[in-house]
Design a protein around this motif. Structure first.
Motif, short mmCIF file in Angstrom:
data_model
loop_
_atom_site.label_atom_id
_atom_site.label_comp_id
_atom_site.label_asym_id
_atom_site.label_seq_id
_atom_site.Cartn_x
_atom_site.Cartn_y
_atom_site.Cartn_z
N CYS A 44 0.90 -0.87 -0.40
CA CYS A 44 0.11 -0.04 0.34
C CYS A 44 0.95 1.00 0.03
CB CYS A 44 -1.22 0.16 1.14
SG CYS A 44 -0.53 0.65 3.07
N LEU A 110 -1.51 -2.11 10.99
CA LEU A 110 -0.85 -1.63 10.03
C LEU A 110 0.54 -1.19 10.44
CD1 LEU A 110 -2.61 1.29 8.31
CD2 LEU A 110 -2.86 -0.86 7.99
N TYR A 131 0.10 -9.74 7.31
CA TYR A 131 0.98 -10.06 8.24
C TYR A 131 0.83 -10.10 9.81
CZ TYR A 131 3.71 -7.74 3.95
OH TYR A 131 4.20 -7.38 3.28
FE1 SF4 Z 1 1.28 -1.02 3.42
FE2 SF4 Z 1 1.29 -2.88 6.29
FE3 SF4 Z 1 2.57 -2.78 4.11
FE4 SF4 Z 1 3.68 -1.19 5.35
S1 SF4 Z 1 3.46 -2.90 5.10
S2 SF4 Z 1 3.22 -0.71 2.81
S3 SF4 Z 1 1.51 -1.09 5.97
S4 SF4 Z 1 0.74 -3.32 3.27
#
Ligand code: SF4
Ligand code: URA
Length: 210
Positions: A44, A110, A131
């Motif tokens: 994202c 997040l 995750y």
């Molecule tokens: Fe987005 Fe999570 Fe990847 Fe960070 S770790 S870029 S919040 S999906």
């Protein structure tokens, strides 16, 4: 307490060939691998503005895990969860009921900070959920305390207000989910602290019965 993995690792270090072939990884090593994927994640837009990803930290064998929303300013700078004002309050309240931060694991929905601490959007939440699910399946806690509405929604699918969800126990697979007020909410509404402490005590009782 020694786990089966610890014992197998011991024999692996002694040079037992058949154990080497199984390729045993401790929970800590498995978490480290997911952390490495997070470090290079671009699923994202938030990777563009974050200073550091905040993967989560704590005891990989924790029976109790907490899941918050997203890193704030201090967490983004330090790369650690709940180290700012809300985190300090959380530490104090955990200490008050006798929950040791060394015994638990803390992560967020997040891993990267939304600019200016804006609310996470649904695309970010679903991109990052992968995750969190990995962390949960490695740690296999007995109970997860969800801090605030975003983590509660992610793990229970319940969209109601925390005021109506707290006090109930949901499940995510075999894991019990206990919705809790977010510590940042408690900073703004100190009169809800007593309810939070009651909920933490119930969490402790649930773990004692694990
Ligand atoms: Fe987005 Fe999570 Fe990847 Fe960070 S770790 S870029 S919040 S999906
Ligand atoms: N708020 C959260 O939800 N998580 C943190 O790590 C810090 C503040």
């Amino acid at each position: 307490m020694k786990t089966v993995i610890d014992i197998l690792k011991f024999y692996e270090e002694l040079g037992a060939e058949y154990i080497k072939k199984i390729n045993i990884k401790t929970k800590k090593e498995q978490l480290e691998e997911i952390f490495n994927s997070v470090k290079s994640c671009k699923k994202c837009e938030l990777y563009k503005t974050r200073k550091n990803p905040v993967f989560g930290e704590g005891n990989a064998d924790a029976k109790l895990m907490f899941v918050g929303e997203a890193p704030g300013k201090d967490e983004d700078i330090q790369g650690k969860p709940f180290v700012g004002r809300a985190g300090k309050l959380l530490n104090e309240l955990l200490a008050e009921v006798g929950i040791d931060r060394d015994d638990i694991y803390i992560a967020n929905c997040l891993k990267c900070r939304p600019p200016n601490n804006r609310d996470p959007n649904s695309e970010e939440l679903s991109s990052c959920f992968f995750y969190l699910k990995q962390q949960i399946s490695i740690i296999q806690p007995y109970v997860i305390g969800t801090l605030g509405r975003y983590s509660t929604y992610q793990l229970t699918n319940e969209k109601g207000a925390l005021g109506t969800l707290r006090g109930k126990v949901f499940t995510f697979g075999k894991i019990k989910i206990v919705p809790l007020y977010h510590p940042a909410y408690l900073l703004r509404n100190p009169n809800a602290i007593d309810i939070f402490l009651t909920d933490l005590k119930r969490l402790k009782e649930l773990i004692a019965n694990a």
